[in-house]
Design a protein around this motif. Structure first.
Motif, PDB file in Angstrom:
ATOM      1  N   MET A 112       0.828  -1.200   0.000  1.00 29.03           N
ATOM      2  CA  MET A 112       0.000   0.000   0.000  1.00 29.03           C
ATOM      3  C   MET A 112       0.866   1.256   0.000  1.00 29.03           C
ATOM      4  N   LYS A 113       0.264   2.376  -0.282  1.00 26.97           N
ATOM      5  CA  LYS A 113       0.969   3.645  -0.322  1.00 26.97           C
ATOM      6  C   LYS A 113       1.142   4.192   1.091  1.00 26.97           C
ATOM      7  N   THR A 114       2.352   4.654   1.395  1.00 29.53           N
ATOM      8  CA  THR A 114       2.626   5.226   2.708  1.00 29.53           C
ATOM      9  C   THR A 114       2.243   6.700   2.745  1.00 29.53           C
ATOM     10  N   VAL A 115       1.553   7.100   3.829  1.00 25.51           N
ATOM     11  CA  VAL A 115       1.159   8.493   4.005  1.00 25.51           C
ATOM     12  C   VAL A 115       2.015   9.162   5.072  1.00 25.51           C
ATOM     13  N   LEU A 116       2.084   8.543   6.246  1.00 24.62           N
ATOM     14  CA  LEU A 116       2.895   9.106   7.322  1.00 24.62           C
ATOM     15  C   LEU A 116       3.220   8.017   8.334  1.00 24.62           C
ATOM     16  N   GLU A 117       4.245   8.295   9.132  1.00 28.42           N
ATOM     17  CA  GLU A 117       4.637   7.383  10.206  1.00 28.42           C
ATOM     18  C   GLU A 117       4.424   8.073  11.546  1.00 28.42           C
ATOM     19  N   ALA A 118       4.104   7.281  12.563  1.00 23.19           N
ATOM     20  CA  ALA A 118       3.800   7.841  13.881  1.00 23.19           C
ATOM     21  C   ALA A 118       4.109   6.804  14.951  1.00 23.19           C
ATOM     22  N   ILE A 119       3.839   7.167  16.182  1.00 22.98           N
ATOM     23  CA  ILE A 119       3.984   6.266  17.326  1.00 22.98           C
ATOM     24  C   ILE A 119       2.608   6.094  17.944  1.00 22.98           C
ATOM     25  N   ASP A 120       2.221   4.834  18.196  1.00 17.37           N
ATOM     26  CA  ASP A 120       0.886   4.621  18.749  1.00 17.37           C
ATOM     27  C   ASP A 120       0.892   4.768  20.266  1.00 17.37           C
ATOM     28  N   GLU A 121      -0.257   4.484  20.894  1.00 22.54           N
ATOM     29  CA  GLU A 121      -0.403   4.696  22.331  1.00 22.54           C
ATOM     30  C   GLU A 121       0.461   3.759  23.169  1.00 22.54           C
ATOM     31  N   HIS A 122       1.028   2.732  22.510  1.00 21.26           N
ATOM     32  CA  HIS A 122       1.923   1.798  23.212  1.00 21.26           C
ATOM     33  C   HIS A 122       3.384   2.025  22.830  1.00 21.26           C
ATOM     34  N   ASP A 123       3.677   3.215  22.271  1.00 23.49           N
ATOM     35  CA  ASP A 123       5.024   3.600  21.846  1.00 23.49           C
ATOM     36  C   ASP A 123       5.591   2.694  20.754  1.00 23.49           C
ATOM     37  N   ARG A 124       4.710   2.163  19.921  1.00 25.47           N
ATOM     38  CA  ARG A 124       5.154   1.327  18.808  1.00 25.47           C
ATOM     39  C   ARG A 124       5.068   2.121  17.511  1.00 25.47           C
ATOM     40  N   PRO A 125       6.065   1.997  16.621  1.00 22.98           N
ATOM     41  CA  PRO A 125       6.005   2.709  15.342  1.00 22.98           C
ATOM     42  C   PRO A 125       4.927   2.130  14.433  1.00 22.98           C
ATOM     43  N   VAL A 126       4.086   3.009  13.911  1.00 25.20           N
ATOM     44  CA  VAL A 126       3.018   2.593  13.000  1.00 25.20           C
ATOM     45  C   VAL A 126       3.025   3.493  11.777  1.00 25.20           C
ATOM     46  N   THR A 127       2.381   3.029  10.715  1.00 23.17           N
ATOM     47  CA  THR A 127       2.351   3.773   9.459  1.00 23.17           C
ATOM     48  C   THR A 127       0.928   3.828   8.923  1.00 23.17           C
ATOM     49  N   LEU A 128       0.511   5.034   8.523  1.00 25.13           N
ATOM     50  CA  LEU A 128      -0.775   5.209   7.861  1.00 25.13           C
ATOM     51  C   LEU A 128      -0.589   4.901   6.382  1.00 25.13           C
ATOM     52  N   VAL A 129      -1.393   3.980   5.863  1.00 22.60           N
ATOM     53  CA  VAL A 129      -1.268   3.548   4.472  1.00 22.60           C
ATOM     54  C   VAL A 129      -2.641   3.559   3.798  1.00 22.60           C
ATOM     55  N   HIS A 130      -2.622   3.593   2.478  1.00 21.77           N
ATOM     56  CA  HIS A 130      -3.863   3.395   1.728  1.00 21.77           C
ATOM     57  C   HIS A 130      -3.543   2.625   0.462  1.00 21.77           C
ATOM     58  N   GLU A 131      -4.548   1.993  -0.091  1.00 21.06           N
ATOM     59  CA  GLU A 131      -4.347   1.180  -1.276  1.00 21.06           C
ATOM     60  C   GLU A 131      -4.011   2.032  -2.498  1.00 21.06           C
ATOM     61  N   ASP A 132      -3.401   1.398  -3.474  1.00 24.37           N
ATOM     62  CA  ASP A 132      -3.031   2.059  -4.722  1.00 24.37           C
ATOM     63  C   ASP A 132      -3.947   1.532  -5.819  1.00 24.37           C
ATOM     64  N   THR A 133      -5.143   2.126  -5.926  1.00 20.04           N
ATOM     65  CA  THR A 133      -6.133   1.677  -6.892  1.00 20.04           C
ATOM     66  C   THR A 133      -6.681   2.862  -7.679  1.00 20.04           C
ATOM     67  N   ALA A 134      -7.230   2.560  -8.853  1.00 21.88           N
ATOM     68  CA  ALA A 134      -7.819   3.611  -9.675  1.00 21.88           C
ATOM     69  C   ALA A 134      -8.988   4.274  -8.960  1.00 21.88           C
ATOM     70  N   ALA A 135      -9.790   3.478  -8.238  1.00 25.25           N
ATOM     71  CA  ALA A 135     -10.955   4.032  -7.544  1.00 25.25           C
ATOM     72  C   ALA A 135     -10.542   5.048  -6.484  1.00 25.25           C
ATOM     73  N   LEU A 136      -9.466   4.746  -5.758  1.00 25.63           N
ATOM     74  CA  LEU A 136      -9.041   5.659  -4.700  1.00 25.63           C
ATOM     75  C   LEU A 136      -8.301   6.877  -5.272  1.00 25.63           C
ATOM     76  N   ARG A 137      -7.598   6.690  -6.380  1.00 20.46           N
ATOM     77  CA  ARG A 137      -6.972   7.828  -7.059  1.00 20.46           C
ATOM     78  C   ARG A 137      -8.039   8.831  -7.495  1.00 20.46           C
ATOM     79  N   ARG A 138      -9.138   8.313  -8.016  1.00 18.94           N
ATOM     80  CA  ARG A 138     -10.221   9.192  -8.442  1.00 18.94           C
ATOM     81  C   ARG A 138     -10.766   9.984  -7.262  1.00 18.94           C
ATOM     82  N   MET A 139     -10.892   9.330  -6.115  1.00 20.63           N
ATOM     83  CA  MET A 139     -11.375  10.026  -4.926  1.00 20.63           C
ATOM     84  C   MET A 139     -10.404  11.128  -4.516  1.00 20.63           C
ATOM     85  N   ALA A 140      -9.112  10.862  -4.627  1.00 18.81           N
ATOM     86  CA  ALA A 140      -8.111  11.875  -4.278  1.00 18.81           C
ATOM     87  C   ALA A 140      -8.217  13.083  -5.211  1.00 18.81           C
ATOM     88  N   VAL A 141      -8.424  12.850  -6.499  1.00 19.43           N
ATOM     89  CA  VAL A 141      -8.613  13.953  -7.451  1.00 19.43           C
ATOM     90  C   VAL A 141      -9.875  14.742  -7.093  1.00 19.43           C
TER      91      VAL A 141
END
Length: 254
Positions: A112-141
């Motif tokens: 999936m596409k990476t948006v940002l990285e962060a630390i969760d409530e348990h101090d673990r590194p996590v990453t916000l991701v979304h799929e790489d699809t035509a449907a979601l690209r259209r929504m972004a536009v």
């Protein structure tokens, strides 16, 4: 429900308590719908003109002009609590996650596409991701064009057939840059021919029926800026990066 039915026959079935404004589930002509009465809207200092319901309906009209069905069937009508937005309820696929938060060490393998990285409530590194699809690209536009200030992960509905609907478009069409979204994975990637053609369809429609319809719900400046965003995005031909002084993502993310 291909045409907008008369909401006077609506029966309220539940209230959605998590929503910021009065939002109800209802039954209408044998279908489930979401009903947001204007009387239940909280005033917003930065969106003083018109109504949130009018902006939601305007977002649907622009979605229809794109031809991508980003926004589910939406209309304005008078229900049990007065005039408001009515939208066809969508049954999502619980097995699909178009937007997700995953452990950082699993982000690359997710495909999936990476948006940002962060630390969760348990101090673990996590990453916000979304799929790489035509449907979601259209929504972004679509979000860039309507200047969506609130594209949370939960506002992306993953349908069983792979289609993606976007909902909750009350914070749209502002004349100032307010784009806040979780869909930043394509920054600086070129728009494809289908996406550019969609922009052209909206621009053309703004000089016809779409422009006329929007005048009932948006200000002249908001409509002019809508057209300007279409032109600017088409001229650059790429997904834009975050801009302005505000946050680039909404909060909470979901």
């Amino acid at each position: 429900m291909s045409e907008a039915p008369d909401p006077s026959g609506m029966t309220l079935t539940a209230r959605i308590r998590e929503a910021s404004n009065a939002t109800f589930l209802a039954e209408l002509d044998g279908h489930e719908v979401v009903y947001k009465p204007i009387a239940g809207e909280k005033p917003l200092w930065d969106f003083p003109d018109g109504t949130l319901a009018g902006r939601e309906y305007s977002a649907f009209l622009v979605s229809e002009a794109f031809g991508w069905r980003v926004v589910p069937p939406t209309w304005l009508g008078t229900g049990p609590l007065g005039l408001g937005m009515v939208q066809r309820w969508q049954d999502v696929d619980p097995e699909q996650d178009a937007v997700d938060v995953v452990p950082t060490d699993e982000a690359e393998a997710s495909g999936m596409k990476t948006v940002l990285e962060a630390i969760d409530e348990h101090d673990r590194p996590v990453t916000l991701v979304h799929e790489d699809t035509a449907a979601l690209r259209r929504m972004a536009v679509f979000d860039v064009v309507v200047n969506n200030a609130d594209r949370k992960g939960g506002h992306v509905l993953a349908m069983p057939d792979g289609h993606r609907h976007g909902v909750d478009h009350g914070l749209t069409f502002h004349v100032e840059h307010k784009l806040r979204t979780v869909l930043w994975g394509w920054v600086d990637e070129p728009l494809d021919a289908d996406e550019l053609a969609g922009l052209e369809r909206v621009t053309t429609a703004l000089h016809g029926d779409l422009g006329e319809q929007l005048t009932e719900h948006l200000t002249v400046d908001e409509i002019d800026n809508l057209e300007a965003r279409c032109a600017a995005l088409a001229a650059v031909g790429r997904f834009p990066p975050p801009a302005g002084y505000g946050p680039a993502v909404p909060w909470p993310l979901f």
